[in-house]
Design an enzyme around this catalytic site. Structure first.
Site, mmCIF file in Angstrom:
data_model
loop_
_atom_site.group_PDB
_atom_site.id
_atom_site.type_symbol
_atom_site.label_atom_id
_atom_site.label_comp_id
_atom_site.label_asym_id
_atom_site.label_seq_id
_atom_site.Cartn_x
_atom_site.Cartn_y
_atom_site.Cartn_z
ATOM 1 N N HIS A 194 -2.095 0.785 -9.586
ATOM 2 C CA HIS A 194 -2.687 -0.187 -8.658
ATOM 3 C C HIS A 194 -3.413 -1.302 -9.415
ATOM 4 O O HIS A 194 -4.578 -1.607 -9.137
ATOM 5 C CB HIS A 194 -3.644 0.514 -7.686
ATOM 6 C CG HIS A 194 -3.802 -0.251 -6.393
ATOM 7 N ND1 HIS A 194 -4.128 0.360 -5.192
ATOM 8 C CD2 HIS A 194 -3.690 -1.575 -6.102
ATOM 9 C CE1 HIS A 194 -4.219 -0.560 -4.235
ATOM 10 N NE2 HIS A 194 -3.957 -1.735 -4.771
ATOM 11 N N ARG A 205 0.865 -1.175 0.000
ATOM 12 C CA ARG A 205 0.000 0.000 0.000
ATOM 13 C C ARG A 205 0.904 1.229 0.000
ATOM 14 O O ARG A 205 2.010 1.211 0.558
ATOM 15 C CB ARG A 205 -0.915 0.035 1.239
ATOM 16 C CG ARG A 205 -2.049 -0.969 1.214
ATOM 17 C CD ARG A 205 -3.075 -0.630 0.142
ATOM 18 N NE ARG A 205 -4.236 -1.522 0.176
ATOM 19 C CZ ARG A 205 -4.349 -2.642 -0.497
ATOM 20 N NH1 ARG A 205 -3.322 -3.067 -1.240
ATOM 21 N NH2 ARG A 205 -5.454 -3.370 -0.436
#
Length: 311
Positions: free
Chosen positions: A274, A227
């Protein structure tokens, strides 16, 4: 039993289960009618905008099953008596494959050669290589194990790190050592590639800070498939601008990365939006997992991937 799912294909996968009623809610519109009857919620890939508000109007909610390995948007707001499960395992293949591809892309300078191709330029020169490297996997879980299996033919040394030191079964079935986080300061200078796979928690927020990066050897590559919040963006930018480190990022802080952000133009960085786990394989495995979980819930059987204790 009413279940809210994020897509029609997941609803279709549950359609023949007895007593199940599905509604599709993708999180991009106001809550539709019927929230008060929802017993199982499968949130969309992108986190819901108002998690506490959503939970507050679901008094019958008993199970939240995410389609992601990360559960950080939901865990702090989980009502008492509601079970939270993640999708551990379903994105292993896609994320591990992305990590290998990203390493190769940066070390072999594929982005630069793509630019030269569009310009019609023959820019011959030597590049880096993955062979003979030491790859340090920080956050060694199911994705880390999947990554190690995919690295088996690349002639690299793999070093594993998790919260606590332990032994696990390696790709060849023999026990291998997983180092504890407390050993990272001594391990970082040995690594040519550092792959970040740890979950986003208060303990990992900003873990990859200036001190962490400073311990990495000159010319090393940091690969973030975890993340964006685990990395101090300013500290990483400073290392990239100095030319000392390279980076491959599938996640950033902030995210989405806004137009004009200095990370876009920093030297030595390769960025994808992502997408590591956004593959057909992940979709198939998500549907299989959710169907199995709902069947277990209907039968009163133990669920898998239940989030308890330290995460």
């Amino acid at each position: 039993m009413m279940i809210w799912v994020p897509s029609g294909d997941i609803a279709e996968a549950l359609a023949d289960l007895p007593g199940v009623r599905c509604a599709v809610y993708d999180g991009r519109t106001p809550l539709p009618p019927g929230a008060e009857d929802v017993e199982v919620l499968v949130p969309p890939l992108m986190p819901l905008n108002d998690v506490p508000g959503t939970f507050a109007v679901m008094p019958k909610l008993r199970l939240v099953q995410t389609v992601t390995a990360g559960v950080e948007p939901y865990r702090p707001h989980l009502p008492e008596g509601v079970v939270l499960c993640n999708a551990r395992g379903v994105h292993d293949a896609g994320t591990a494959e992305w990590a290998v591809g990203a390493m190769l892309a940066v070390l072999r300078e594929f982005p630069g050669f793509a630019v030269a191709q569009r310009a019609g330029e023959w820019t011959y020169h030597h590049t880096g290589v993955l062979a003979d490297s030491t790859v340090l996997i920080v956050g060694y879980g199911s994705i880390g194990a999947a990554l190690e299996r995919r690295l088996a033919g690349f002639e690299v040394d793999v070093v594993r790190v998790a919260r606590a030191r332990r032994e696990v079964e390696g790709p060849d079935g023999r026990p291998v050592l997983v180092h504890g986080e407390d050993e990272l300061p001594d391990l970082l200078p040995r690594a040519d590639v550092v792959v970040l796979l740890m979950p986003a928690t208060p303990a990992t927020a900003g873990m990859v800070d200036a001190a962490f990066l400073a311990r990495m050897r000159d010319g090393a590559l940091v690969v973030n498939a975890a993340r964006g919040t685990v990395v101090d963006t300013a500290a990483l930018l400073a290392e990239l601008k100095s030319g000392r480190l390279l980076a491959a990022l599938d996640v950033t802080e902030p995210e989405p990365l806004p137009r004009g952000h200095p990370l876009w133009s920093a030297p030595g960085v390769f960025i994808t939006p992502h997408i590591a786990g956004s593959t057909p394989a992940s979709g198939r495995r998500v549907r299989k997992l959710i169907r199995a979980q709902v069947a277990r819930h209907l039968a009163g059987e133990p669920l898998v991937n239940v989030i308890t204790g330290a995460y």
